[in-house]
Design a protein around this motif. Sequence first.
Motif, PDB file in Angstrom:
ATOM      1  N   LEU A  77      34.412  28.677 -52.828  1.00  0.00           N
ATOM      2  CA  LEU A  77      34.354  28.794 -51.374  1.00  0.00           C
ATOM      3  C   LEU A  77      34.757  27.484 -50.709  1.00  0.00           C
ATOM      4  CD1 LEU A  77      31.155  30.784 -50.279  1.00  0.00           C
ATOM      5  CD2 LEU A  77      33.525  31.252 -49.617  1.00  0.00           C
ATOM      6  N   ALA A  78      34.290  26.377 -51.257  1.00  0.00           N
ATOM      7  CA  ALA A  78      34.615  25.065 -50.695  1.00  0.00           C
ATOM      8  C   ALA A  78      36.109  24.778 -50.810  1.00  0.00           C
ATOM      9  CB  ALA A  78      33.801  23.979 -51.392  1.00  0.00           C
ATOM     10  N   VAL A  79      36.701  25.091 -51.969  1.00  0.00           N
ATOM     11  CA  VAL A  79      38.138  24.872 -52.165  1.00  0.00           C
ATOM     12  C   VAL A  79      38.932  25.715 -51.169  1.00  0.00           C
ATOM     13  CG1 VAL A  79      40.073  25.217 -53.742  1.00  0.00           C
ATOM     14  CG2 VAL A  79      37.947  24.219 -54.593  1.00  0.00           C
ATOM     15  N   LEU A  80      38.549  26.986 -51.036  1.00  0.00           N
ATOM     16  CA  LEU A  80      39.252  27.865 -50.114  1.00  0.00           C
ATOM     17  C   LEU A  80      39.086  27.384 -48.670  1.00  0.00           C
ATOM     18  CD1 LEU A  80      40.944  30.445 -49.901  1.00  0.00           C
ATOM     19  CD2 LEU A  80      38.800  31.736 -49.666  1.00  0.00           C
ATOM     20  N   ALA A  81      37.883  26.961 -48.316  1.00  0.00           N
ATOM     21  CA  ALA A  81      37.640  26.464 -46.957  1.00  0.00           C
ATOM     22  C   ALA A  81      38.479  25.221 -46.679  1.00  0.00           C
ATOM     23  CB  ALA A  81      36.155  26.172 -46.765  1.00  0.00           C
ATOM     24  N   GLN A  82      38.514  24.296 -47.618  1.00  0.00           N
ATOM     25  CA  GLN A  82      39.254  23.057 -47.394  1.00  0.00           C
ATOM     26  C   GLN A  82      40.761  23.253 -47.465  1.00  0.00           C
ATOM     27  OE1 GLN A  82      35.680  20.145 -49.007  1.00  0.00           O
ATOM     28  NE2 GLN A  82      37.764  19.538 -49.440  1.00  0.00           N
ATOM     29  N   SER A  83      41.207  24.427 -47.926  1.00  0.00           N
ATOM     30  CA  SER A  83      42.641  24.721 -47.878  1.00  0.00           C
ATOM     31  C   SER A  83      43.116  24.927 -46.443  1.00  0.00           C
ATOM     32  CB  SER A  83      42.961  25.972 -48.704  1.00  0.00           C
ATOM     33  OG  SER A  83      42.542  27.156 -48.046  1.00  0.00           O
ATOM     34  N   THR A  84      42.161  25.055 -45.499  1.00  0.00           N
ATOM     35  CA  THR A  84      42.517  25.182 -44.086  1.00  0.00           C
ATOM     36  C   THR A  84      42.822  23.833 -43.455  1.00  0.00           C
ATOM     37  OG1 THR A  84      40.229  24.962 -43.314  1.00  0.00           O
ATOM     38  CG2 THR A  84      40.995  27.186 -43.862  1.00  0.00           C
ATOM     39  N   ALA A  85      42.597  22.752 -44.192  1.00  0.00           N
ATOM     40  CA  ALA A  85      42.816  21.385 -43.676  1.00  0.00           C
ATOM     41  C   ALA A  85      41.923  21.089 -42.476  1.00  0.00           C
ATOM     42  CB  ALA A  85      44.289  21.159 -43.326  1.00  0.00           C
ATOM     43  N   GLN A  86      40.690  21.585 -42.515  1.00  0.00           N
ATOM     44  CA  GLN A  86      39.705  21.273 -41.479  1.00  0.00           C
ATOM     45  C   GLN A  86      38.633  20.332 -42.022  1.00  0.00           C
ATOM     46  OE1 GLN A  86      38.167  24.555 -39.149  1.00  0.00           O
ATOM     47  NE2 GLN A  86      40.133  25.617 -39.155  1.00  0.00           N
ATOM     48  N   LYS A  87      39.062  19.389 -42.832  1.00  0.00           N
ATOM     49  CA  LYS A  87      38.215  18.362 -43.431  1.00  0.00           C
ATOM     50  C   LYS A  87      37.249  18.979 -44.443  1.00  0.00           C
ATOM     51  CE  LYS A  87      37.317  14.652 -41.014  1.00  0.00           C
ATOM     52  NZ  LYS A  87      38.413  13.763 -41.402  1.00  0.00           N
ATOM     53  N   SER A  88      36.347  18.153 -44.963  1.00  0.00           N
ATOM     54  CA  SER A  88      35.493  18.590 -46.066  1.00  0.00           C
ATOM     55  C   SER A  88      34.347  19.461 -45.577  1.00  0.00           C
ATOM     56  CB  SER A  88      34.914  17.374 -46.797  1.00  0.00           C
ATOM     57  OG  SER A  88      33.881  16.778 -46.025  1.00  0.00           O
ATOM     58  N   VAL A  89      33.718  20.181 -46.511  1.00  0.00           N
ATOM     59  CA  VAL A  89      32.571  21.007 -46.142  1.00  0.00           C
ATOM     60  C   VAL A  89      31.417  20.132 -45.669  1.00  0.00           C
ATOM     61  CG1 VAL A  89      33.202  22.953 -47.617  1.00  0.00           C
ATOM     62  CG2 VAL A  89      31.767  21.127 -48.543  1.00  0.00           C
ATOM     63  N   PHE A  90      31.340  18.895 -46.144  1.00  0.00           N
ATOM     64  CA  PHE A  90      30.303  17.973 -45.672  1.00  0.00           C
ATOM     65  C   PHE A  90      30.476  17.707 -44.178  1.00  0.00           C
ATOM     66  CE2 PHE A  90      29.636  15.636 -50.013  1.00  0.00           C
ATOM     67  CZ  PHE A  90      29.068  16.797 -50.532  1.00  0.00           C
ATOM     68  N   TRP A  91      31.685  17.298 -43.810  1.00  0.00           N
ATOM     69  CA  TRP A  91      31.976  16.967 -42.411  1.00  0.00           C
ATOM     70  C   TRP A  91      31.773  18.189 -41.533  1.00  0.00           C
ATOM     71  CZ3 TRP A  91      35.403  18.777 -38.752  1.00  0.00           C
ATOM     72  CH2 TRP A  91      35.618  17.965 -37.644  1.00  0.00           C
ATOM     73  N   TRP A  92      32.324  19.341 -41.942  1.00  0.00           N
ATOM     74  CA  TRP A  92      32.275  20.547 -41.126  1.00  0.00           C
ATOM     75  C   TRP A  92      30.830  20.990 -40.907  1.00  0.00           C
ATOM     76  CZ3 TRP A  92      31.612  25.347 -39.328  1.00  0.00           C
ATOM     77  CH2 TRP A  92      32.650  25.984 -38.658  1.00  0.00           C
ATOM     78  N   ALA A  93      30.056  21.055 -41.972  1.00  0.00           N
ATOM     79  CA  ALA A  93      28.676  21.527 -41.862  1.00  0.00           C
ATOM     80  C   ALA A  93      27.824  20.570 -41.045  1.00  0.00           C
ATOM     81  CB  ALA A  93      28.068  21.720 -43.250  1.00  0.00           C
ATOM     82  N   SER A  94      28.006  19.278 -41.251  1.00  0.00           N
ATOM     83  CA  SER A  94      27.218  18.302 -40.504  1.00  0.00           C
ATOM     84  C   SER A  94      27.519  18.380 -39.017  1.00  0.00           C
ATOM     85  CB  SER A  94      27.514  16.894 -41.021  1.00  0.00           C
ATOM     86  OG  SER A  94      26.828  15.922 -40.241  1.00  0.00           O
ATOM     87  N   LYS A  95      28.799  18.452 -38.659  1.00  0.00           N
ATOM     88  CA  LYS A  95      29.164  18.534 -37.246  1.00  0.00           C
ATOM     89  C   LYS A  95      28.652  19.822 -36.619  1.00  0.00           C
ATOM     90  CE  LYS A  95      31.330  14.658 -36.733  1.00  0.00           C
ATOM     91  NZ  LYS A  95      30.769  13.589 -35.881  1.00  0.00           N
TER      92      LYS A  95
END
Length: 416
Positions: A77-95
């Motif tokens: 899921l993380a690999v697929l999510a980061q294939s969108t080029a919307q930064k890492s799951v860490f950054w996205w979830a924290s924001k």
Amino acid sequence: MSSTPHHDEGDIVYPSAIPFVLAHIACFGAIWSGVTASSVWLAIGLYWLRMFAVTGGYHRYFSHRTYKTSRLGQFLLAVLAQSTAQKSVFWWASKHRHHHRYSDTEHDVHSPVQNSFAYSHVGWIFSRDHHVFDDSSIQDLTKFPELRWLHRFEIAPAILLALICFAIDGWAGLFVGFFWSTVAVYHATFCINSLAHVHGDKDYVTGDESRNNWWLAIITMGEGWHNNHHAYQYSVRQGFRWWQIDPTYYIIVGLSKLRLVWDLKQPPQAVIERSQALPPRVIERSAERLAASVPLDRVVAAFREAYAATPSLPELHLPTLTAAELRAALAELQNRASDGLAALQQQAHDVLAHWDASSWHLPVLPSREQLSEKAAAMFVKTPSLDAIAARAHELLVEAMHARLVALPVEASPGPR
């Protein structure tokens, strides 16, 4: 990764935003490569696949943990999510967790209420302030070494996907298949930050401007039911009603049938039916909105004039005036109105019927009962309307007290 905020001191852009700009520029490469049928179908397929990666991955799994999956499933899921080029799951979830904590307040990272629409949609990502994130808010994620590795190489999944697109259909596959779909996913995602806090309906009191928008739900696979989501952010389902289309939820249910995911969290029935008392934070924010609808400066000015013109009232010593003394003075002013009290109360109710920022010119604050009536007009049905009104009244008294105490000593109201 950092929990220390960074201040950009006026810088417009930071290097991490450059790939975002280049992705938009690369879309024009289609003029040179041409647009093939296969590249268009590739773009459409990748749009929907990666939209699910955002909604089902970044958002409902990593940000809100609304369901569970295996360690391998989480990594994919993380690999697929980061294939969108919307930064890492860490950054996205924290924001995103930060957004929910401070939604539409001055601390929200992308609120169209606090900033411009353009800033909330895309401008905020160009600020250095938003490059860092609070790692203390995502300790449930940072404990996994494979996610830490992905964070270090956050753009790698997107680069890998771009190469696959090129292998499938050459330059058209890259420019149309990859970059067109990437930019489309960007702006569909950002519409939830901006449009979903401006256009739509409010079915629930959430203390912010989140709204339900059916056409946003279509292009974002269910994320457009944003007011529902803010009413109960831990639900795997955002379309609370049968007619609220939520493709992300349907896919997650399908994955659960295959036993790839499990423990899907549902919204409590009391939340759906609006029969549950609101959390204190929502009551506080809603009370602030209700209190802000009262033109307090006019009330203070009218109070001072009426108090000074009423005989036999004790002089108020403003520098030492307490909130309790202010409440007593307000009550005494009403009592001394005698025959005019009924007219004053009727005038208050007449003003309430057409309440706006310029209508209240009375020397008294609206009562809790009047505030409850206004709350019923401002907000949808909730058992907490009286609590909102009571807190709004407290906030108004506190604010009125602060304004009176701040006046010069010679301006103290009293008999003349």
